[in-house]
Design a protein around this motif. Sequence first.
Motif, PDB file in Angstrom:
ATOM      1  N   UNK A   1     -10.485  18.019   4.678  1.00 32.19           N
ATOM      2  CA  UNK A   1     -11.865  17.710   5.060  1.00 32.19           C
ATOM      3  C   UNK A   1     -12.054  16.205   5.148  1.00 32.19           C
ATOM      4  N   UNK A   2     -12.738  15.743   6.179  1.00 28.53           N
ATOM      5  CA  UNK A   2     -13.010  14.322   6.430  1.00 28.53           C
ATOM      6  C   UNK A   2     -11.724  13.495   6.544  1.00 28.53           C
ATOM      7  N   UNK A   3     -10.639  14.160   6.895  1.00 30.44           N
ATOM      8  CA  UNK A   3      -9.348  13.502   7.103  1.00 30.44           C
ATOM      9  C   UNK A   3      -8.836  12.777   5.847  1.00 30.44           C
ATOM     10  N   UNK A   4      -9.256  13.249   4.684  1.00 30.87           N
ATOM     11  CA  UNK A   4      -8.861  12.578   3.435  1.00 30.87           C
ATOM     12  C   UNK A   4      -7.369  12.709   3.178  1.00 30.87           C
ATOM     13  N   UNK A   5      -6.822  13.908   3.351  1.00 36.06           N
ATOM     14  CA  UNK A   5      -5.396  14.110   3.112  1.00 36.06           C
ATOM     15  C   UNK A   5      -4.560  13.280   4.082  1.00 36.06           C
ATOM     16  N   UNK A   6      -4.935  13.299   5.349  1.00 35.40           N
ATOM     17  CA  UNK A   6      -4.203  12.521   6.347  1.00 35.40           C
ATOM     18  C   UNK A   6      -4.272  11.031   6.046  1.00 35.40           C
ATOM     19  N   UNK A   7      -5.459  10.553   5.674  1.00 39.47           N
ATOM     20  CA  UNK A   7      -5.659   9.126   5.402  1.00 39.47           C
ATOM     21  C   UNK A   7      -4.767   8.656   4.259  1.00 39.47           C
ATOM     22  N   UNK A   8      -4.727   9.409   3.179  1.00 44.13           N
ATOM     23  CA  UNK A   8      -3.914   8.992   2.033  1.00 44.13           C
ATOM     24  C   UNK A   8      -2.418   9.165   2.302  1.00 44.13           C
ATOM     25  N   UNK A   9      -2.041  10.160   3.092  1.00 46.37           N
ATOM     26  CA  UNK A   9      -0.631  10.330   3.432  1.00 46.37           C
ATOM     27  C   UNK A   9      -0.129   9.156   4.270  1.00 46.37           C
ATOM     28  N   UNK A  10      -0.930   8.739   5.247  1.00 49.74           N
ATOM     29  CA  UNK A  10      -0.552   7.587   6.075  1.00 49.74           C
ATOM     30  C   UNK A  10      -0.511   6.322   5.230  1.00 49.74           C
ATOM     31  N   UNK A  11      -1.505   6.146   4.370  1.00 48.43           N
ATOM     32  CA  UNK A  11      -1.532   4.975   3.485  1.00 48.43           C
ATOM     33  C   UNK A  11      -0.305   4.952   2.588  1.00 48.43           C
ATOM     34  N   UNK A  12       0.094   6.112   2.085  1.00 44.93           N
ATOM     35  CA  UNK A  12       1.281   6.183   1.226  1.00 44.93           C
ATOM     36  C   UNK A  12       2.537   5.806   2.004  1.00 44.93           C
ATOM     37  N   UNK A  13       2.612   6.245   3.261  1.00 46.10           N
ATOM     38  CA  UNK A  13       3.765   5.898   4.078  1.00 46.10           C
ATOM     39  C   UNK A  13       3.882   4.402   4.312  1.00 46.10           C
ATOM     40  N   UNK A  14       2.755   3.771   4.611  1.00 50.34           N
ATOM     41  CA  UNK A  14       2.753   2.320   4.831  1.00 50.34           C
ATOM     42  C   UNK A  14       3.071   1.581   3.538  1.00 50.34           C
ATOM     43  N   UNK A  15       2.457   2.010   2.442  1.00 46.83           N
ATOM     44  CA  UNK A  15       2.727   1.380   1.147  1.00 46.83           C
ATOM     45  C   UNK A  15       4.191   1.545   0.756  1.00 46.83           C
ATOM     46  N   UNK A  16       4.790   2.684   1.105  1.00 46.18           N
ATOM     47  CA  UNK A  16       6.189   2.930   0.765  1.00 46.18           C
ATOM     48  C   UNK A  16       7.113   1.891   1.388  1.00 46.18           C
ATOM     49  N   UNK A  17       6.790   1.455   2.603  1.00 45.96           N
ATOM     50  CA  UNK A  17       7.609   0.457   3.278  1.00 45.96           C
ATOM     51  C   UNK A  17       7.548  -0.870   2.520  1.00 45.96           C
ATOM     52  N   UNK A  18       6.335  -1.290   2.181  1.00 44.51           N
ATOM     53  CA  UNK A  18       6.172  -2.570   1.468  1.00 44.51           C
ATOM     54  C   UNK A  18       6.788  -2.504   0.078  1.00 44.51           C
ATOM     55  N   UNK A  19       6.534  -1.415  -0.647  1.00 44.21           N
ATOM     56  CA  UNK A  19       7.106  -1.290  -1.995  1.00 44.21           C
ATOM     57  C   UNK A  19       8.629  -1.311  -1.947  1.00 44.21           C
ATOM     58  N   UNK A  20       9.206  -0.627  -0.973  1.00 45.16           N
ATOM     59  CA  UNK A  20      10.669  -0.576  -0.877  1.00 45.16           C
ATOM     60  C   UNK A  20      11.253  -1.966  -0.700  1.00 45.16           C
ATOM     61  N   UNK A  21      10.621  -2.778   0.148  1.00 48.09           N
ATOM     62  CA  UNK A  21      11.107  -4.140   0.379  1.00 48.09           C
ATOM     63  C   UNK A  21      10.946  -4.997  -0.878  1.00 48.09           C
TER      64      UNK A  21
END
Length: 240
Positions: free
Chosen positions: A126-146
Amino acid sequence: MYNPTVARLTYRALLGRRRALILLSLPALLLVIAVAVRALAGVDDRAATEILGGFALASMVPLIGVIAGTGAIAPEIDDGSIVYLLSKPLDRRTIILTKLWVAIGVTVAFTTVPILVAGLILNGNSQQIATAFAVAAGVASIAYSAVFLLLGTVSRNAVVFGLVYALIWEALFGSLVPGARTLSVQQWSLALAERIAADGADITSDVALPTAVIFLAAATVLGTWYAGERLRALTMANDE
């Protein structure tokens, strides 16, 4: 730049029995919490935002990033086996970039999918909450990995320092202290979640999206570059 042999060895090291259990435990806990909250409270957008933002993005993602980022290179440096890899005719940038890709792949796999599933359980996206946090996690994963890959090249206590950063800076200061939020990967990725989610989702970041994108890119690029420089310095030290 990608070397399949380096990637295979890194995947094997990261997904060994002990690390695999640790990597699986946090997503499993998230899913258990999601099922319990859904059973007790029903569909609740506020609960979904608090769990996905307060636990998943603030704690689970950086912790998995620590395990994957430091684990991609730190153990090899600590036990000296990195010398065998460095003795091969491989460009040092290829080694770092390959390990970064592996760390990103592992972190993304163990964060974005569980977060998306947990969000679907909590409120059906609902309100794209799951999608929003999944995308945010993916982007954060790139920065954290580096960032954590770099940490693995500069300190023999990379895991300890990584845990301090993840648990104290990101989970505590990054969530509660206004000034610290500006320098938090969590807040940078949260800016993206805020943009993706519907207006009524109650997702807010202290960092504007353009600034967040710049910081995320800078952390990833600079972290990767300096990790390569540290590996090059290690090679020169071994040659001497």
